[in-house]
Design an enzyme around this catalytic site. Structure first.
Site, PDB file in Angstrom:
ATOM      1  N   ASP A 147     -20.444 -15.957 -29.440  1.00 32.00           N
ATOM      2  CA  ASP A 147     -21.213 -16.971 -28.736  1.00 32.00           C
ATOM      3  C   ASP A 147     -20.259 -18.140 -28.467  1.00 32.00           C
ATOM      4  O   ASP A 147     -19.182 -18.244 -29.070  1.00 32.00           O
ATOM      5  CB  ASP A 147     -22.437 -17.414 -29.544  1.00 32.00           C
TER       6      ASP A 147
HETATM    7  C1  BGC Z   1     -25.931 -19.674 -26.185  1.00 32.12           C
HETATM    8  C2  BGC Z   1     -25.740 -18.297 -25.593  1.00 32.12           C
HETATM    9  C3  BGC Z   1     -25.173 -18.419 -24.204  1.00 32.12           C
HETATM   10  C4  BGC Z   1     -23.882 -19.203 -24.256  1.00 32.12           C
HETATM   11  C5  BGC Z   1     -23.218 -19.379 -22.910  1.00 32.12           C
HETATM   12  C6  BGC Z   1     -24.689 -20.542 -26.053  1.00 32.12           C
HETATM   13  O1  BGC Z   1     -25.016 -21.866 -26.339  1.00 32.12           O
HETATM   14  O2  BGC Z   1     -26.299 -19.558 -27.539  1.00 32.12           O
HETATM   15  O3  BGC Z   1     -26.967 -17.611 -25.574  1.00 32.12           O
HETATM   16  O4  BGC Z   1     -24.995 -17.154 -23.638  1.00 32.12           O
HETATM   17  O5  BGC Z   1     -24.128 -20.493 -24.775  1.00 32.12           O
HETATM   18  O6  BGC Z   1     -23.886 -20.298 -22.143  1.00 32.12           O
END
Ligand code: BGC
Length: 802
Positions: free
Chosen positions: A295
């Site tokens: 993530d």
């Molecule tokens: C989220 C993810 C997301 C990523 C990219 C993170 O803050 O938890 O679900 O895909 O950001 O935007």
């Protein structure tokens, strides 16, 4: 007479022996009194009770050429052997936030003719991009209980990502609704592991058949937004496998290309370097052949994460989301290999997995480059504004409509028949005065039609059909006098408009989102704002009061709820003037169309609740941990397997509306349940278990068909419609499982007067529990029972299985 066959392998569930209830003296609606549940001493957490730990598991298994992955992996290996160490490091390291058009980018590698990758959010469709569809979110498609609609939504999403040149769809999101207030519940598929698993399976097939890579997230047990970077989700092995891992397993069985380890810790090991869950569970036991991608900013080490099984870091820098590219990997990974800290073979396997995913969905065959710039969608130089919406309004509308659960319909008040006068009350019925997409990522106080929650899972709306628009069209046709009051707080006007109307429809909402956004839920802002997770599971903007004011003056008050999850309804649900309730989830752009179709009977409601609506908040078994001074707050999953309906059944707590509930304008009669052994050993189906050890991965026989379940459903009412028969399993008494667990479902179309035969197949896995001492899926000794019903509490047929 028609015949429908559904054959899918399903999960086994289980339950821990005892359960700790929260202290009822705590006020249920005050977050700071929500206690951190103590760990039950008998729970087999690893480590010790105060600080559970994740066991080490090394080395990281290499991907294999098994099954579907044979050719992609072989091609990838060939490339990898031709790549320099610098190339390998480039392939596994994001280019840095903002260095590229997408939310995540991998740079091109000219030596192997690789154009790079564009990774883009999110589960609900293309985030922050124009001329794309705002699909109904995960929670809404879960509410359809329709595998076909789950698949078609995936297909449409895949087409849009491909049309924009995005290689990777950062979804589906399959974190179960453990705590009803958790902020990101709406991105996922509700509170049941099986429902999540099937939705994940169908979504991945839909998306990837369109040649787009899917990323199932957030691995694992990423269950709340408070402490999202520091909280440790502590759970035992059986709960982990039977509840939280299950949807990931189903995504892998659908061939998912990537898995995203989340921000959280599990058993005190950060997920991006949790070798037990990456190396062992994912790559050894489930034989996952694609790549893991962190993530955004969730990586916290270079060497440790590489050895623990992380394959790609996003967005590349050490934190999310700045453009400064100091990375744990990149040149540091090259150095770690050169000085012997990380074996070259590990980095080669990372690269093999990434390239195999790319070949697996054939993105080497003329795939478009990104034609948008997520970082600046108004920049004329970098945006082509390609319209990828095609006719996806059709599938969106169908899902939003099919998901609406009719929860109350006193005196058959619905469907409406050309009412003389109708009033629409509440801001959710009409447009937001400041326009669409006013708040980036939807992070802002909601006023006007609610389309979805907030955060990286939100999309922009290219259009939004409100109830006002849809119902006014109808009023014109029917010669119904229509009026409205769109101010949630102007009770005087609401009463005035509702008075002397033969129908008053009140529109209310409840919202949540991702933890990087904080949103107030009333005006004036008199309560602490919501940091992703909802503080309360009540209505926003004081919706209860609005309903009561209208119901006080109009004896045909219909309530329409747009919500991210359960909302307490006790203050108004039994009011005699509240005649009908439509549970409309989050509709995306087709808000009013869906509601109008159900209100007027153009669509016979078929939605089912993908979670339980309790009578009081403390009836739920698990809670968001809102307060802790600990540097690493311990979130103990002491409820074990008893989340949502399993808990209400096990503790005999009456919910307001149970999991799987939803009314129809017609009636269905169930009969002729037949259960047949179809496994190799016929009636001696015990034989399979205990004879096949599979130290390396799960044995294939586990997913073979074991039992066939057939029954008939007849539409005995006077309207055509869909029914959602649900198959539950009752394990033997000593199994430690909840009283019943969902094992099959689907939505079937039954014209009035017709009978449909429904067939489902359960696998050995479906009938198994995870035995910690044996480290195996095993049969529970004793009698099983198959239960078929119209909801988790409306069981119509039973058949025992010895
Ligand atoms: C989220 C993810 C997301 C990523 C990219 C993170 O803050 O938890 O679900 O895909 O950001 O935007």
């Amino acid at each position: 007479m028609r015949c429908i066959t559904v054959c899918v392998a399903v999960a086994a569930l289980g339950v821990r022996a005892s359960l700790v209830r929260r202290d009822d003296a705590h006020h249920p609606e005050t977050p700071d009194t929500a206690p951190n549940l103590p760990i039950i001493p008998s729970v087999p957490f690893l480590g010790n009770d105060a600080m559970p730990s994740s066991p080490p598991s090394y080395p990281s298994p290499n991907t294999t050429t098994n099954g579907w992955w044979e050719h992609p992996v072989k091609r990838a290996r060939k490339d990898v052997h031709a790549m320099s160490l610098d190339d390998l490091a480039t392939l596994v390291t994001g280019s840095g936030y903002g260095n590229g058009p997408c939310v995540g980018n991998i740079r091109p590698i000219p030596s192997i003719d690789f154009p790079g990758l564009c990774l883009q959010d999110g589960p609900t469709g293309l985030r922050g991009v124009d001329y794309a569809t705002a699909f109904p979110p995960g929670i809404t498609v879960a509410g359809t209980f329709s595998k076909e609609l789950m698949r078609r939504r995936g297909t449409a999403i895949g087409r849009e990502f491909r049309g924009k040149g995005a290689n990777v769809y950062l979804g589906p999101m399959v974190n179960l609704m453990r705590a009803p207030a958790a902020g990101r519940n709406w991105e996922g598929f509700g509170a049941d592991p099986y429902l999540n698993g099937e939705a994940a399976f169908q979504t991945v097939l839909g998306v990837q058949n369109e040649r787009v890579q899917a990323t199932v997230k957030h691995y694992l047990a990423n269950q709340q937004e408070h402490f999202r970077n520091t909280g440790s989700s502590n759970l035992d092995e059986r709960t982990e496998r039977e509840v939280y891992l299950h949807p990931f397993m189903r995504a892998i069985q659908a061939g998912v290309v990537s898995v995203m380890p989340g921000y959280n810790f599990v058993n005190n090991s950060w997920m991006t370097q949790n070798s037990a869950l990456l190396n062992d569970r994912l790559k050894r036991e489930l034989k996952f052949q694609g790549y893991t991608v962190s993530d955004w900013g969730a990586q916290h080490s270079g060497v440790a994460s590489a050895l623990a099984g992380l394959d790609m870091t996003m967005p590349g820098g050490t934190s999310c989301c700045d453009t400064n590219l100091t990375s744990f990997w990149g040149a540091n990974l090259t150095q770690a290999v050169t000085n012997g800290s990380v074996p070259l073979s590990r980095v080669q396997d990372m690269a093999t997995r990434i390239l195999a995913g790319y070949y697996f969905v054939r993105q080497d065959e003329g795939y478009l480059k990104p034609n948008f710039n997520f970082m600046d969608i108004d920049d004329p130089a970098t945006n082509e504004h390609v319209d990828v919406m095609a006719d996806h309004d059709v599938i969106s509308r169908e899902i939003s409509t099919a998901a609406i659960a009719l929860l109350k319909n006193a005196n058959a008040t619905l469907p409406l028949h050309k009412p003389k006068k109708i009033a629409l009350i509440g801001s959710d019925a009409g447009p937001f005065a400041l326009g669409l997409n006013y708040y980036p990522d939807n992070i802002g106080w909601p006023y006007g039609a609610l389309s979805m929650g907030w955060g990286s899972g939100a999309t922009m709306n290219s259009y939004l059909v409100t109830a006002y628009e849809a119902i006014q069209q109808r009023a014109r046709r029917d010669h119904t006098a229509i009026n409205w009051s769109f101010d949630d707080f102007d009770y005087v006007n609401a009463r005035k408009v509702a008075n002397y109307s033969d129908v008053a429809a009140v529109f209310v909402t409840s919202l949540s989102g991702e933890g990087y956004g904080t949103v107030p839920n009333s005006k004036p802002v008199d309560k602490a704002a919501n940091m992703g997770d909802r503080n309360n599971i009540t209505l926003w903007n004081g919706g209860e009061k609005l309903i009561q004011e209208v119901a006080a003056i109009n004896n045909n008050t219909i309530v329409v709820v747009h919500a991210v999850g359960p909302v307490l309804m006790e203050e108004w649900i039994e009011h005699p003037n509240v005649t009908a309730v439509l549970w409309a989830h989050l509709p995306g752009s087709e808000s009013g169309t869906a509601v109008a179709d159900v209100l007027y009977g153009d669509y016979n409601p078929s939605g089912r609740l993908p979670y339980t609506i309790a009578k009081q908040r403390r009836d739920y078994p698990a809670e968001v941990l809102y307060n802790s001074d600990a540097p690493q707050p311990q979130i103990n999953f002491t409820e074990g397997l008893l989340i949502d309906h399993r808990h209400f059944d096990a503790k005999d707590i009456e919910p307001r509306f149970e999991f799987g509930f939803g009314l129809s304008y017609t009636r269905f009669n169930y009969s002729a349940l037949d259960v047949e052994f179809i496994g190799d050993y016929g009636h001696n189906w015990n034989h399979k278990w205990g004879h096949h050890k599979a130290p390396d991965g799960l044995p294939s026989w586990l997913f073979e068909p074991a039992v066939r379940v057939s029954f008939t459903v007849r539409n005995t009412g006077d309207m055509d419609g869909h029914e959602v028969p649900q198959v539950y399993l009752r394990f033997p008494n000593d199994s430690g499982e909840p009283p019943k667990v969902l094992r099959e479902f689907d939505r079937v179309w039954i014209p009035r007067g017709d009978t449909v035969h429904v067939h489902h197949t359960l696998s050995y896995y479906d009938l198994s529990v995870w035995s910690i001492p044996h480290q195996q899926w095993r049969r529970s000794p004793g009698t099983y029972e198959i239960l078929v019903g119209a909801s988790s509490r409306d069981i119509r047929l039973r058949h025992s299985l010895l």
